[in-house]
Enzyme design. Sequence first.
Site, PDB file in Angstrom:
ATOM      1  N   HIS A  74       0.829  -1.211   0.000  1.00 30.85           N
ATOM      2  CA  HIS A  74       0.000   0.000   0.000  1.00 30.85           C
ATOM      3  C   HIS A  74       0.859   1.255   0.000  1.00 30.85           C
ATOM      4  O   HIS A  74       0.683   2.148  -0.828  1.00 30.85           O
ATOM      5  CB  HIS A  74      -0.919  -0.021   1.234  1.00 30.85           C
ATOM      6  CG  HIS A  74      -1.748   1.205   1.396  1.00 30.85           C
ATOM      7  ND1 HIS A  74      -3.073   1.279   1.023  1.00 30.85           N
ATOM      8  CD2 HIS A  74      -1.454   2.439   1.906  1.00 30.85           C
ATOM      9  CE1 HIS A  74      -3.552   2.478   1.284  1.00 30.85           C
ATOM     10  NE2 HIS A  74      -2.583   3.205   1.822  1.00 30.85           N
ATOM     11  N   GLU A  75       1.793   1.314   0.933  1.00 33.36           N
ATOM     12  CA  GLU A  75       2.603   2.526   1.047  1.00 33.36           C
ATOM     13  C   GLU A  75       3.492   2.717  -0.177  1.00 33.36           C
ATOM     14  O   GLU A  75       3.772   3.845  -0.580  1.00 33.36           O
ATOM     15  CB  GLU A  75       3.439   2.491   2.324  1.00 33.36           C
ATOM     16  CG  GLU A  75       2.620   2.526   3.612  1.00 33.36           C
ATOM     17  CD  GLU A  75       1.682   3.715   3.688  1.00 33.36           C
ATOM     18  OE1 GLU A  75       2.006   4.784   3.133  1.00 33.36           O
ATOM     19  OE2 GLU A  75       0.603   3.577   4.309  1.00 33.36           O
ATOM     20  N   HIS A  82       1.716   4.679  -2.753  1.00 33.41           N
ATOM     21  CA  HIS A  82       1.900   6.126  -2.561  1.00 33.41           C
ATOM     22  C   HIS A  82       3.248   6.566  -3.109  1.00 33.41           C
ATOM     23  O   HIS A  82       3.375   7.622  -3.743  1.00 33.41           O
ATOM     24  CB  HIS A  82       1.847   6.463  -1.064  1.00 33.41           C
ATOM     25  CG  HIS A  82       0.486   6.465  -0.459  1.00 33.41           C
ATOM     26  ND1 HIS A  82      -0.565   7.208  -0.962  1.00 33.41           N
ATOM     27  CD2 HIS A  82       0.001   5.848   0.651  1.00 33.41           C
ATOM     28  CE1 HIS A  82      -1.630   7.034  -0.198  1.00 33.41           C
ATOM     29  NE2 HIS A  82      -1.316   6.213   0.785  1.00 33.41           N
ATOM     30  N   HIS A 138       3.287   7.027  -6.747  1.00 29.85           N
ATOM     31  CA  HIS A 138       2.579   8.264  -7.113  1.00 29.85           C
ATOM     32  C   HIS A 138       3.543   9.447  -7.051  1.00 29.85           C
ATOM     33  O   HIS A 138       3.497  10.357  -7.893  1.00 29.85           O
ATOM     34  CB  HIS A 138       1.400   8.468  -6.160  1.00 29.85           C
ATOM     35  CG  HIS A 138       0.310   9.335  -6.699  1.00 29.85           C
ATOM     36  ND1 HIS A 138      -0.817   9.660  -5.979  1.00 29.85           N
ATOM     37  CD2 HIS A 138       0.149   9.951  -7.894  1.00 29.85           C
ATOM     38  CE1 HIS A 138      -1.603  10.423  -6.693  1.00 29.85           C
ATOM     39  NE2 HIS A 138      -1.045  10.614  -7.862  1.00 29.85           N
TER      40      HIS A 138
END
Length: 687
Positions: free
Chosen positions: A466-467, A470, A473
Amino acid sequence: MTDTTLAADNPFARPSHLPYELPDFSAVRHEHLRPATLAGLAEQRAEWEAIATDPAEPDVANTLEALERSGSLLRRVGPVLSTLVSSCADDELRELEAELAPLQSAHWDALYLDRRIFDRLEALAGQDLDPETAWLLRTYRKDFVRAGVQLDDESQARLRELNSRLTTLETEFSQRVVKAMDAGAVHVTDATRLAGLDEGTVAGLAQAAADRGRDGHLITLQLPTQQALLAQLEDRTLREELLTASVQRGTGGDEASDTRATLLEIARLRAERARLLGYEHHAAYVAEDGTAGTTAAVNEMLGRLAPPAVANAAAEAEDLAEAHGAPVEPWDWSFLAEKVRQERFSLDDSVLRPYLELERVLRDGVFHAAHRLFGITLTERPELAGYADGVRVWEVSEEDGSPLGLFVGDYYAREGKRGGAWMHNLVDQSHLLGQRPVVVNNLNITRPAPGEPTLLTWDEVITAFHEFGHALHGLFSNVHHPSLSGANVPRDFVEYPSQVNEMWARDPEVLARYARHHQTGEPMPTELLDALLASAQYGEGFATTEYLGAALLDQAWHQVTPEEVPTDREEVEAFSARALERAGASVRLVPPRYRSTYFNHTFGGGYDAGYYSYIWSEVLDADTVRWFETDAPTDDDGRPGRAAGQRFREVLLSRGHSADPLSFYRELRGRDSDIQPLLERRGLTAG
């Protein structure tokens, strides 16, 4: 301090000499932070004054780009200060944070309440601008209006007071939450009470106690209500003690970490500020700036999800009680659910953990999936120092070997580190400033005893993916202006790319690569892999209900007028209970993921009235996973790979906030989002 001078030997006096302008943490000492921050504030104020008084006609270069270029010293020191405060704070840093918070609030008010600069921005409206610059202008104009630039002098003065006080209170709340985690740690002197934990975990708890100068074992608290060890501890009394310590944080048992009076004042002042700015309440103010648009849209979605989620949780509770042969209490749920999961799917965290070693999860899981999709390669740079023991730095390269940026991994819990997991930038990508991204991932994994491997729970594996979503991104950002870079998007869109990246943790090919025994290298047995994938929907009633409980509390505290906020801290629990009851989400066995008194997302700032964004983003996420599964271009092996990754990168991950983020989504999918994949994923559909 009013001038912009800074001692030449201060490491922030000039850009870092390290690759990608990675801060030179080895040279930074606490005493450097305060003068650099004060000098940075003064420097940028002088730059803003020069923009406001420029006699030349406003144009992109002397107004928009001048605003974007301003604050170079603050861009160097600000991320370092926030990193140290969030990841390894001590009393000195906390005092500095508290001192600087109101100064920083006043600093941003100085920009966004400056009518002279706003008039220059207005003068640019209607000019023929390229699309990204036009969007930047629109964003600035909107932000100035939302900040109160059109208010009269008296209202602006009150607004400045509110902003300053709120910044101080949010800092105080966050610091009290960290203190509550430390104060609530459960000290175990009898090792037999730790039955159910593997040797590595027990050794880690002993190390946690030793690190704090205590004997025995110390179970440190994680930020959410549920604690990972509840699923493993056989001692029912210890489970009750651990969950009780978790849910009682901030409620007055320890005065230094009592957050109730602080959160009440925050809620009241936010409501007053919203009224001053012309909004019904703070939640309406926040929703307007997101992709949701209105609180009606937020309430409609939460209201649609709550009944089936609660019904599923109730069915799961009955199932656990039947399997247990006795009524279930909140501290039993994780433990019994783990046993049922083990029986039905032959899954057990203690069986899974030996196959989920951090180094392999990163190298052969997280990084491999990114290489398959995007062609990037991560090469560790051990000579580049992090800001604390165990922090690691990787250089990220494109498929052709060209440089992309730096990735910093901070995976271990430590004293003074706030709980949870998060991503932040040390350097934002920007063509205007000629900067490449430096991004950080933060987790809170218990550090093992020296020489022992770091074995993860399945939830921690998902969090790592998940991280890194980020991080992608931020790393793939390809925009001109720094304020539009990477993950600087509306908060109800920011979780979308990270949630999509979770899908690769479960991808059979990726999973088979990283799920290998840490000692033998043998792959996880096929029956375990199959069971892991088959169990994906198990427990979704509990998971969705606890999340919705927190999201509904967040909305309840922010959909009120100042007069409706309780005035007595003893009323905090009653207010929270009534809010959940009204929403039909009051489930005794499923406490909210965060209770009000340690809800740092909302009262520490950042996700105030925006915690709904996780599930809002998950609508986009689930629909995008469906795209990868059914519509995305495939490689020769019939699976989505470089072509699909390149499409996702170009259309969405690279574009930051250079236009309406939902327009990127529509370009990817060819339509608006469909909630059906989310309902199916979470088991919220009939049949």
